[in-house]
Each structure stands twice: as C-alpha cells, then as structure tokens.
Motif scaffolding. Structure first.
Motif: not given
Length: 291
Positions: A17, A101, A103-104, A106
C-alpha cells in the motif's frame, strides 16, 4: 508488503500500500537490500514457474499411466498450484512496486502473497502430518486409504489462506500485528513435531538392521525436503518478526537491510520445493539443483 514484519514506527508499514517512490526514497542510498530482493524474486519466478509446470506434468503423467493418486499427490498438487499462481504474479508485483504504483495491483499483491506466506506452510504441515501417520502408525494408515480426509485438509488450507489474504487486504492494520504470524503458529509446531517423530522412528528402523521399507524411504525424502523448507523459508521470517527489534536499533537499517531482503526467503520456498520433488523423482541431476 509480501511479508508483514512488525513496524517500528507508523512510517514503516512494509506492504504494497506504500508508494514505491516513498519506499525507495526512505532507503536512500541503502538500495542493496531492495535490489537484491527484487532481483532474486524475479529469478525465483523465472526458475520456479517451469519447475512447477514440470511437477504438474509429472503428476498428470503418472495419473494417466494408471498410478493411483496418493495422499502426498493430493497435497503436492495443491501446493504446486499455489506456488505457480504466486510465482506467475511475482513479476507484476515487482513492476508495480518499482514502477507502476497501481492501487489495484497493490491490493491483489497483498492477497496473492498469502498463497506463499500462509498456504505454503499449511500444506507443508499437511504433508508432514500425513507422513507421520504413515511411518508411526502404518497399520492404521494403510487400512484407511480414503483420500476424502486429505481433500478436506487441503480445502481447509485453502480456506485459511483465503481468509488471511482477504483480512490482510481489507484491514491493513492486521499486517502489523501478531496476526501476520498466525499461520506459522499453527504450521511450524506441526511440521517440527512430525519431523522429529518420523526421524526417531526411522532411526529405530535402521538400528534394527535391514533396509527401510519403501514407504519409509519416501517419507524420509519428504521429511528431508520439509526440514530444508523449514530452515530456509519458514523459520527466518518468524525470527525476523520476533527478534528484529533486538538485532537492529536503527529503523532505516532495519527496513532496508533486514525486513525487505528477508522477503526473498519465503519466495525461494516456492522454487526449492518443486526442484526437490523433481530431484527425488530422478528428473534433476545437475549439482545446481541439489539444494
């Protein structure tokens, strides 16, 4: 991230995250650990994926040839599938950590790494427990040949693994608590206890003279593999979690030279086990593969 080590401060979270730029910037000029982790993880994926495919092919070939499915085959099938899915995703996780980088990706990384950090030790414990019953209680073991209990054990391992992955993704605070070591608390005592009792039993058989029964020879191979996996992949993360604060006092050094580099050890387990399995079958004879 992949291995959730107890953070020393609110700024050290060790999970995907965190933006990759911030992670790299935090380590500053101490990039050796991160680059070693990334390079060895990529190498593990490159070597491990073909090895897992070879194990799956061997299991399929033996089944097509009429060889009955053994309890060990049930667990190896599930373990190899977990390893293959995990290793296939490793390059995407690395690219996301270093470059994208997203988010999904991650969140998907947090979930899929449970296959390596939770599912692998649980299924290894299942294999050791099955070997323990075969060696220590052979009459009872061979009188109950149904595979149903083994499928149920594998299903339980998948369920716990999925729960660990979902919880780690949904509630990130759990990653920085004792919850991160929950599966190891279950699996390691089973693995170690079974290994010790099996080795004692085999030692008694050798003292009695004569050759080992084929079942015990196979158990010895499996337990040897289990010991290798425990020493290399399972014990170091636990020690890092428990003793990390005592070994290194500096937060930055702790993160860049211990917490991140040690992530490669659980990942290496997904490569070592299929190679050891193939070696036991006689399919690998090169010195580099005699781990």
């Amino acid at each position: 991230m992949f291995l959730h080590v107890h953070p020393r401060s609110q700024n050290l979270t060790f999970n995907f995250s965190e933006p990759s730029g911030e992670m790299l910037g935090h380590c500053g000029d101490m990039m050796a650990g991160i680059m070693a982790w990334a390079s060895l993880s990529a190498l593990s994926s490159l070597v491990g994926c073909p090895a897992c495919v070879a194990v799956l092919w061997e299991l399929y070939r033996r089944h097509k040839a009429g060889t009955p499915i053994s309890p060990n085959d049930v667990f190896m099938l599930n373990l190899t599938i977990m390893d293959l899915v995990f290793l296939l995703f490793v390059p995407f996780g690395l690219c996301n950590f270093l470059l994208w980088n997203m988010r999904t990706v991650q969140l998907l990384s947090n979930f899929l790494y449970a296959l390596n950090l939770a599912g692998r030790p649980l299924l290894t414990a299942c294999i050791c427990l099955d070997c323990f019953l075969a060696v220590v209680y052979p009459v009872t073991y061979h009188s109950r040949k149904s595979l149903t209990p083994r499928f149920l054990m594998a299903a339980a391992a998948w369920t716990i693994t999925a729960a660990q992955g979902i919880a780690s993704t949904a509630v990130e605070e759990l990653n920085h608590s004792a919850w991160a070591m929950f599966v190891y608390v279950i699996a390691l005592p089973i693995i170690i206890t079974c290994d010790v009792f099996i080795l004692k039993n085999l030692k008694k058989s050798l003292r009695a003279g004569g050759d080992l029964h084929p079942t015990k020879k196979k158990a010895l191979q499996i337990i040897t593999n289990s010991i290798v996996m425990t020493v290399i992949s399972y014990v170091p993360p636990v020690l890092a979690y428990i003793l990390g604060d005592l070994i290194i006092s500096d937060d930055q050094v702790y993160e860049c030279f211990l917490a991140i580099p040690i992530l490669i050890l659980p990942t290496a387990g997904s490569v070592i086990m299929p190679l050891l399995y193939l070696r036991n079958l006689g399919n690998l004879k090169a010195p580099c593969c005699l781990v």
